[in-house]
Design a protein around this motif. Structure first.
Motif, PDB file in Angstrom:
ATOM      1  N   PRO A  15       0.814  -1.221   0.000  1.00  0.00           N
ATOM      2  CA  PRO A  15       0.000   0.000   0.000  1.00  0.00           C
ATOM      3  C   PRO A  15       0.849   1.273   0.000  1.00  0.00           C
ATOM      4  CG  PRO A  15      -0.800  -1.537   1.652  1.00  0.00           C
ATOM      5  CD  PRO A  15       0.502  -2.076   1.144  1.00  0.00           C
ATOM      6  N   VAL A  16       1.957   1.243   0.710  1.00  0.00           N
ATOM      7  CA  VAL A  16       2.859   2.396   0.755  1.00  0.00           C
ATOM      8  C   VAL A  16       3.473   2.607  -0.625  1.00  0.00           C
ATOM      9  CG1 VAL A  16       4.921   3.378   1.828  1.00  0.00           C
ATOM     10  CG2 VAL A  16       3.324   1.999   3.194  1.00  0.00           C
ATOM     11  N   LEU A  17       3.829   1.527  -1.279  1.00  0.00           N
ATOM     12  CA  LEU A  17       4.393   1.606  -2.623  1.00  0.00           C
ATOM     13  C   LEU A  17       3.430   2.317  -3.566  1.00  0.00           C
ATOM     14  CD1 LEU A  17       6.430   0.869  -4.865  1.00  0.00           C
ATOM     15  CD2 LEU A  17       5.209  -1.317  -5.072  1.00  0.00           C
ATOM     16  N   HIS A  18       2.163   1.955  -3.529  1.00  0.00           N
ATOM     17  CA  HIS A  18       1.184   2.573  -4.429  1.00  0.00           C
ATOM     18  C   HIS A  18       1.055   4.073  -4.178  1.00  0.00           C
ATOM     19  CE1 HIS A  18       0.047  -1.083  -6.392  1.00  0.00           C
ATOM     20  NE2 HIS A  18      -0.203  -1.671  -5.235  1.00  0.00           N
ATOM     21  N   VAL A  19       1.015   4.467  -2.921  1.00  0.00           N
ATOM     22  CA  VAL A  19       0.929   5.886  -2.579  1.00  0.00           C
ATOM     23  C   VAL A  19       2.199   6.606  -3.038  1.00  0.00           C
ATOM     24  CG1 VAL A  19       0.819   7.545  -0.676  1.00  0.00           C
ATOM     25  CG2 VAL A  19      -0.660   5.528  -0.663  1.00  0.00           C
ATOM     26  N   ALA A  20       3.354   6.010  -2.780  1.00  0.00           N
ATOM     27  CA  ALA A  20       4.626   6.633  -3.155  1.00  0.00           C
ATOM     28  C   ALA A  20       4.719   6.818  -4.663  1.00  0.00           C
ATOM     29  CB  ALA A  20       5.798   5.797  -2.645  1.00  0.00           C
ATOM     30  N   LEU A  21       4.380   5.791  -5.419  1.00  0.00           N
ATOM     31  CA  LEU A  21       4.478   5.896  -6.876  1.00  0.00           C
ATOM     32  C   LEU A  21       3.488   6.904  -7.437  1.00  0.00           C
ATOM     33  CD1 LEU A  21       5.055   2.189  -7.966  1.00  0.00           C
ATOM     34  CD2 LEU A  21       6.729   4.057  -7.879  1.00  0.00           C
ATOM     35  N   ARG A  22       2.266   6.879  -6.936  1.00  0.00           N
ATOM     36  CA  ARG A  22       1.247   7.825  -7.413  1.00  0.00           C
ATOM     37  C   ARG A  22       1.696   9.256  -7.117  1.00  0.00           C
ATOM     38  NH1 ARG A  22      -2.873   5.025  -5.742  1.00  0.00           N
ATOM     39  NH2 ARG A  22      -2.890   5.946  -3.680  1.00  0.00           N
ATOM     40  N   GLY A  23       2.174   9.490  -5.891  1.00  0.00           N
ATOM     41  CA  GLY A  23       2.631  10.824  -5.523  1.00  0.00           C
ATOM     42  C   GLY A  23       3.865  11.248  -6.296  1.00  0.00           C
ATOM     43  N   LEU A  24       4.805  10.332  -6.455  1.00  0.00           N
ATOM     44  CA  LEU A  24       6.036  10.625  -7.187  1.00  0.00           C
ATOM     45  C   LEU A  24       5.721  11.004  -8.631  1.00  0.00           C
ATOM     46  CD1 LEU A  24       9.116  10.699  -7.226  1.00  0.00           C
ATOM     47  CD2 LEU A  24       9.105   8.238  -7.633  1.00  0.00           C
ATOM     48  N   ARG A  25       4.824  10.269  -9.256  1.00  0.00           N
ATOM     49  CA  ARG A  25       4.434  10.588 -10.642  1.00  0.00           C
ATOM     50  C   ARG A  25       3.762  11.950 -10.728  1.00  0.00           C
ATOM     51  NH1 ARG A  25       2.590   4.536 -11.040  1.00  0.00           N
ATOM     52  NH2 ARG A  25       4.574   3.617 -11.689  1.00  0.00           N
ATOM     53  N   ALA A  26       2.897  12.253  -9.766  1.00  0.00           N
ATOM     54  CA  ALA A  26       2.210  13.549  -9.768  1.00  0.00           C
ATOM     55  C   ALA A  26       3.203  14.696  -9.617  1.00  0.00           C
ATOM     56  CB  ALA A  26       1.158  13.590  -8.660  1.00  0.00           C
ATOM     57  N   VAL A  27       4.156  14.528  -8.708  1.00  0.00           N
ATOM     58  CA  VAL A  27       5.168  15.566  -8.494  1.00  0.00           C
ATOM     59  C   VAL A  27       6.026  15.712  -9.748  1.00  0.00           C
ATOM     60  CG1 VAL A  27       7.253  16.191  -7.189  1.00  0.00           C
ATOM     61  CG2 VAL A  27       5.208  15.377  -5.992  1.00  0.00           C
ATOM     62  N   SER A  28       6.470  14.609 -10.322  1.00  0.00           N
ATOM     63  CA  SER A  28       7.305  14.664 -11.529  1.00  0.00           C
ATOM     64  C   SER A  28       6.577  15.351 -12.676  1.00  0.00           C
ATOM     65  CB  SER A  28       7.726  13.252 -11.952  1.00  0.00           C
ATOM     66  OG  SER A  28       8.562  12.684 -10.977  1.00  0.00           O
ATOM     67  N   GLU A  29       5.308  15.008 -12.855  1.00  0.00           N
ATOM     68  CA  GLU A  29       4.519  15.644 -13.921  1.00  0.00           C
ATOM     69  C   GLU A  29       4.388  17.138 -13.681  1.00  0.00           C
ATOM     70  OE1 GLU A  29       0.772  13.591 -14.280  1.00  0.00           O
ATOM     71  OE2 GLU A  29       1.792  11.668 -14.575  1.00  0.00           O
ATOM     72  N   ALA A  30       4.122  17.517 -12.431  1.00  0.00           N
ATOM     73  CA  ALA A  30       3.999  18.939 -12.108  1.00  0.00           C
ATOM     74  C   ALA A  30       5.310  19.671 -12.356  1.00  0.00           C
ATOM     75  CB  ALA A  30       3.556  19.106 -10.656  1.00  0.00           C
ATOM     76  N   LEU A  31       6.425  19.058 -11.985  1.00  0.00           N
ATOM     77  CA  LEU A  31       7.726  19.698 -12.199  1.00  0.00           C
ATOM     78  C   LEU A  31       8.042  19.827 -13.682  1.00  0.00           C
ATOM     79  CD1 LEU A  31       9.872  18.080  -9.376  1.00  0.00           C
ATOM     80  CD2 LEU A  31       8.766  20.325  -9.394  1.00  0.00           C
ATOM     81  N   ARG A  32       7.732  18.792 -14.449  1.00  0.00           N
ATOM     82  CA  ARG A  32       7.954  18.875 -15.901  1.00  0.00           C
ATOM     83  C   ARG A  32       7.130  20.005 -16.510  1.00  0.00           C
ATOM     84  NH1 ARG A  32       7.363  13.244 -15.502  1.00  0.00           N
ATOM     85  NH2 ARG A  32       9.367  12.207 -15.542  1.00  0.00           N
ATOM     86  N   ALA A  33       5.873  20.098 -16.102  1.00  0.00           N
ATOM     87  CA  ALA A  33       4.995  21.153 -16.627  1.00  0.00           C
ATOM     88  C   ALA A  33       5.504  22.533 -16.224  1.00  0.00           C
ATOM     89  CB  ALA A  33       3.568  20.932 -16.128  1.00  0.00           C
ATOM     90  N   GLN A  34       5.931  22.666 -14.975  1.00  0.00           N
ATOM     91  CA  GLN A  34       6.422  23.966 -14.507  1.00  0.00           C
ATOM     92  C   GLN A  34       7.720  24.340 -15.200  1.00  0.00           C
ATOM     93  OE1 GLN A  34       6.528  23.364 -10.319  1.00  0.00           O
ATOM     94  NE2 GLN A  34       4.316  23.330 -10.143  1.00  0.00           N
ATOM     95  N   THR A  35       8.582  23.349 -15.397  1.00  0.00           N
ATOM     96  CA  THR A  35       9.853  23.599 -16.075  1.00  0.00           C
ATOM     97  C   THR A  35       9.587  24.040 -17.510  1.00  0.00           C
ATOM     98  OG1 THR A  35      10.951  21.967 -14.692  1.00  0.00           O
ATOM     99  CG2 THR A  35      12.064  22.570 -16.729  1.00  0.00           C
ATOM    100  N   ALA A  36       8.655  23.383 -18.182  1.00  0.00           N
ATOM    101  CA  ALA A  36       8.312  23.743 -19.561  1.00  0.00           C
ATOM    102  C   ALA A  36       7.717  25.148 -19.614  1.00  0.00           C
ATOM    103  CB  ALA A  36       7.350  22.725 -20.145  1.00  0.00           C
ATOM    104  N   ALA A  37       6.848  25.467 -18.661  1.00  0.00           N
ATOM    105  CA  ALA A  37       6.209  26.791 -18.645  1.00  0.00           C
ATOM    106  C   ALA A  37       7.223  27.888 -18.377  1.00  0.00           C
ATOM    107  CB  ALA A  37       5.104  26.806 -17.582  1.00  0.00           C
ATOM    108  N   ARG A  38       8.169  27.617 -17.500  1.00  0.00           N
ATOM    109  CA  ARG A  38       9.180  28.644 -17.175  1.00  0.00           C
ATOM    110  C   ARG A  38      10.184  28.850 -18.303  1.00  0.00           C
ATOM    111  NH1 ARG A  38       9.753  30.534 -11.926  1.00  0.00           N
ATOM    112  NH2 ARG A  38       8.236  29.631 -10.495  1.00  0.00           N
ATOM    113  N   SER A  39      10.371  27.826 -19.144  1.00  0.00           N
ATOM    114  CA  SER A  39      11.363  27.955 -20.209  1.00  0.00           C
ATOM    115  C   SER A  39      10.799  28.671 -21.446  1.00  0.00           C
ATOM    116  CB  SER A  39      11.895  26.566 -20.610  1.00  0.00           C
ATOM    117  OG  SER A  39      10.867  25.796 -21.182  1.00  0.00           O
ATOM    118  N   ARG A  40       9.491  28.943 -21.446  1.00  0.00           N
ATOM    119  CA  ARG A  40       8.886  29.645 -22.591  1.00  0.00           C
ATOM    120  C   ARG A  40       9.161  31.108 -22.548  1.00  0.00           C
ATOM    121  NH1 ARG A  40       3.271  26.724 -21.741  1.00  0.00           N
ATOM    122  NH2 ARG A  40       3.987  24.659 -22.150  1.00  0.00           N
TER     123      ARG A  40
END
Length: 130
Positions: A105-130
């Motif tokens: 159960p901890v693994l599922h929460v960690a992976l879901r959260g990690l993916r959400a954070v990574s996606e948010a960082l990628r989006a923010q990085t892309a937005a800031r580089s424009r």
């Protein structure tokens, strides 16, 4: 078990639904947005390794899983994901003291959260580089 980043306590910052608090993270890094961008790039790279290794460790090496979870909970606040870090840290303590028997159960929460954070960082990085 929580099913979204918001339920995990990850919503921070100015915009509702945000998984990371960019402004707080930049302040923590002394106000340097470029330092934050650099840290985010490192985190995104590390996240790929965590995503690959966490499931293997959860299945085969509880102590290794807890150690990697600890590493992740230390890295998350640096990119502004303190809410997720707090949630995972509590789960880490429960695994460490054996009040939580299963890592799955901890693994599922960690992976879901990690993916959400990574996606948010990628989006923010892309937005800031424009």
């Amino acid at each position: 078990m929580p099913s979204s980043a918001q339920e995990l306590g990850c919503v921070q910052g100015a915009s509702a639904g945000s998984v990371v608090d960019i402004e707080a993270a930049i302040r923590q890094l002394g106000g340097d947005a470029q330092d934050y961008a650099d840290v985010c790039q490192v985190f995104i790279t590390e996240a790929l390794a965590w995503e690959a290794q966490l499931p293997l460790l959860a299945a085969q090496d509880r102590e290794g899983f807890v150690a990697m979870l600890h590493e992740l909970t230390n890295a998350l606040p640096i990119v502004g994901a303190g809410g997720l870090a707090r949630s995972l840290r509590q789960m880490e303590f429960e695994l460490r003291d054996h009040s939580a028997q299963a890592a799955e159960p901890v693994l599922h929460v960690a992976l879901r959260g990690l993916r959400a954070v990574s996606e948010a960082l990628r989006a923010q990085t892309a937005a800031r580089s424009r």
